[in-house]
Design a protein around this motif. Structure first.
Motif, short mmCIF file in Angstrom:
data_model
loop_
_atom_site.label_atom_id
_atom_site.label_comp_id
_atom_site.label_asym_id
_atom_site.label_seq_id
_atom_site.Cartn_x
_atom_site.Cartn_y
_atom_site.Cartn_z
N ALA A 155 -6.34 -2.85 -12.74
CA ALA A 155 -7.46 -3.68 -13.21
C ALA A 155 -7.22 -5.16 -12.98
O ALA A 155 -8.17 -5.94 -12.89
N SER A 156 -5.95 -5.56 -12.87
CA SER A 156 -5.62 -6.98 -12.72
C SER A 156 -5.58 -7.43 -11.26
O SER A 156 -5.35 -8.61 -11.00
N CYS A 157 -5.77 -6.52 -10.33
CA CYS A 157 -5.65 -6.83 -8.91
C CYS A 157 -6.95 -6.54 -8.16
O CYS A 157 -7.83 -5.85 -8.67
N GLY A 158 -7.01 -7.02 -6.93
CA GLY A 158 -8.06 -6.66 -5.99
C GLY A 158 -9.46 -6.68 -6.56
O GLY A 158 -9.92 -7.70 -7.07
N ARG A 159 -10.13 -5.54 -6.49
CA ARG A 159 -11.52 -5.43 -6.93
C ARG A 159 -11.63 -5.11 -8.42
O ARG A 159 -12.71 -4.85 -8.91
N TYR A 207 3.29 11.68 -3.22
CA TYR A 207 2.05 11.18 -2.64
C TYR A 207 1.01 11.10 -3.74
O TYR A 207 0.96 11.94 -4.63
N SER A 208 0.17 10.08 -3.68
CA SER A 208 -0.78 9.82 -4.74
C SER A 208 -2.04 9.18 -4.17
O SER A 208 -2.03 8.63 -3.05
N GLY A 209 -3.10 9.22 -4.95
CA GLY A 209 -4.31 8.50 -4.60
C GLY A 209 -4.06 7.00 -4.47
O GLY A 209 -4.88 6.27 -3.91
N LEU A 210 -2.92 6.55 -4.99
CA LEU A 210 -2.55 5.14 -4.83
C LEU A 210 -2.22 4.80 -3.38
O LEU A 210 -2.15 3.62 -3.02
N TYR A 211 -2.02 5.82 -2.55
CA TYR A 211 -1.75 5.60 -1.13
C TYR A 211 -3.00 5.71 -0.26
O TYR A 211 -2.94 5.45 0.94
N VAL A 212 -4.12 6.09 -0.84
CA VAL A 212 -5.36 6.22 -0.07
C VAL A 212 -5.81 4.83 0.39
O VAL A 212 -5.81 3.89 -0.40
N PRO A 213 -6.21 4.70 1.65
CA PRO A 213 -6.55 3.37 2.19
C PRO A 213 -7.99 2.91 1.94
O PRO A 213 -8.40 1.89 2.46
N TYR A 214 -8.76 3.63 1.12
CA TYR A 214 -10.18 3.33 0.97
C TYR A 214 -10.51 2.42 -0.20
O TYR A 214 -11.66 2.30 -0.58
N TRP A 215 -9.55 1.83 -0.82
CA TRP A 215 -9.77 1.05 -2.03
C TRP A 215 -10.49 -0.26 -1.81
O TRP A 215 -11.16 -0.76 -2.69
N GLY A 216 -10.28 -0.86 -0.66
CA GLY A 216 -10.84 -2.19 -0.43
C GLY A 216 -10.04 -3.28 -1.13
O GLY A 216 -10.52 -4.40 -1.32
N TYR A 217 -8.81 -2.95 -1.53
CA TYR A 217 -7.91 -3.93 -2.13
C TYR A 217 -7.09 -4.57 -1.01
O TYR A 217 -6.78 -3.91 -0.01
N PRO A 218 -6.70 -5.83 -1.15
CA PRO A 218 -5.79 -6.42 -0.17
C PRO A 218 -4.47 -5.62 -0.13
O PRO A 218 -4.02 -5.09 -1.15
N GLN A 219 -3.88 -5.54 1.04
CA GLN A 219 -2.65 -4.76 1.20
C GLN A 219 -1.54 -5.23 0.26
O GLN A 219 -0.81 -4.42 -0.31
N GLU A 220 -1.44 -6.54 0.06
CA GLU A 220 -0.38 -7.05 -0.83
C GLU A 220 -0.61 -6.57 -2.28
O GLU A 220 0.36 -6.30 -3.00
N ASP A 221 -1.87 -6.44 -2.70
CA ASP A 221 -2.14 -5.92 -4.04
C ASP A 221 -1.78 -4.44 -4.12
O ASP A 221 -1.21 -3.99 -5.12
N MET A 222 -2.11 -3.68 -3.08
CA MET A 222 -1.75 -2.25 -3.08
C MET A 222 -0.23 -2.07 -3.11
O MET A 222 0.28 -1.20 -3.82
N ASN A 223 0.48 -2.92 -2.38
CA ASN A 223 1.95 -2.85 -2.41
C ASN A 223 2.48 -3.14 -3.82
O ASN A 223 3.39 -2.46 -4.29
N LEU A 224 1.89 -4.14 -4.49
CA LEU A 224 2.30 -4.46 -5.87
C LEU A 224 2.03 -3.29 -6.81
O LEU A 224 2.87 -2.95 -7.65
N ILE A 225 0.86 -2.68 -6.67
CA ILE A 225 0.49 -1.55 -7.53
C ILE A 225 1.44 -0.38 -7.30
O ILE A 225 1.94 0.23 -8.26
N ARG A 226 1.73 -0.06 -6.06
CA ARG A 226 2.63 1.06 -5.75
C ARG A 226 4.04 0.80 -6.26
O ARG A 226 4.68 1.69 -6.83
N GLU A 227 4.52 -0.40 -6.08
CA GLU A 227 5.86 -0.75 -6.57
C GLU A 227 5.90 -0.66 -8.09
O GLU A 227 6.86 -0.15 -8.67
N PHE A 228 4.87 -1.14 -8.75
CA PHE A 228 4.78 -1.05 -10.21
C PHE A 228 4.80 0.42 -10.64
O PHE A 228 5.50 0.79 -11.58
#
Length: 119
Positions: A21-25, A90-111
């Motif tokens: 909720a704190s990142c991307g869209r 593997y998780s829906g967190l790896y799906v590329p359809y989010w429209g979030y910036p890649q750096e935000d997705m990397n932060l979310i996955r690492e978290f």
């Protein structure tokens, strides 16, 4: 004992939801606050703060859920984690359809890895 473990996993998922909720869209951030999971009678329920609905995240989306199918599948994945506690490779967190910036997705996955959701 089982409910204690589930309660801990609800906290884990809610932290992850807050991170998303704190990142991307700002998925999960709705007009009435951040969506969350709660245990109701020992069972995980998703609280959609857009329309203040309590939703059983299983099967097909119903009219209560305010979101798309990718997000619905992720919420069902969260429910499964709350129930069984298995870390995911593997998780829906790896799906590329989010429209979030890649750096935000990397932060979310690492978290998600740091809190024990992803392997």
């Amino acid at each position: 004992m089982r409910d204690n473990k589930r309660a801990e996993r609800v906290e884990t998922i809610n932290k992850l939801i807050e991170k998303v909720a704190s990142c991307g869209r700002n998925f999960f951030l709705k007009r009435n606050g951040i969506c969350r999971f709660e245990l109701i009678n020992g069972k995980p329920r998703y609280i959609d703060t857009y329309n203040n609905e309590t939703i059983y995240p299983y099967g097909e989306r119903d009219g209560k859920f305010n979101g798309g199918s990718t997000l619905w599948e992720l919420i069902k994945e969260f429910r499964a984690f709350i129930i069984d506690g298995e870390q995911l490779e593997y998780s829906g967190l790896y799906v590329p359809y989010w429209g979030y910036p890649q750096e935000d997705m990397n932060l979310i996955r690492e978290f998600a890895k740091n809190i024990g959701y992803l392997k």
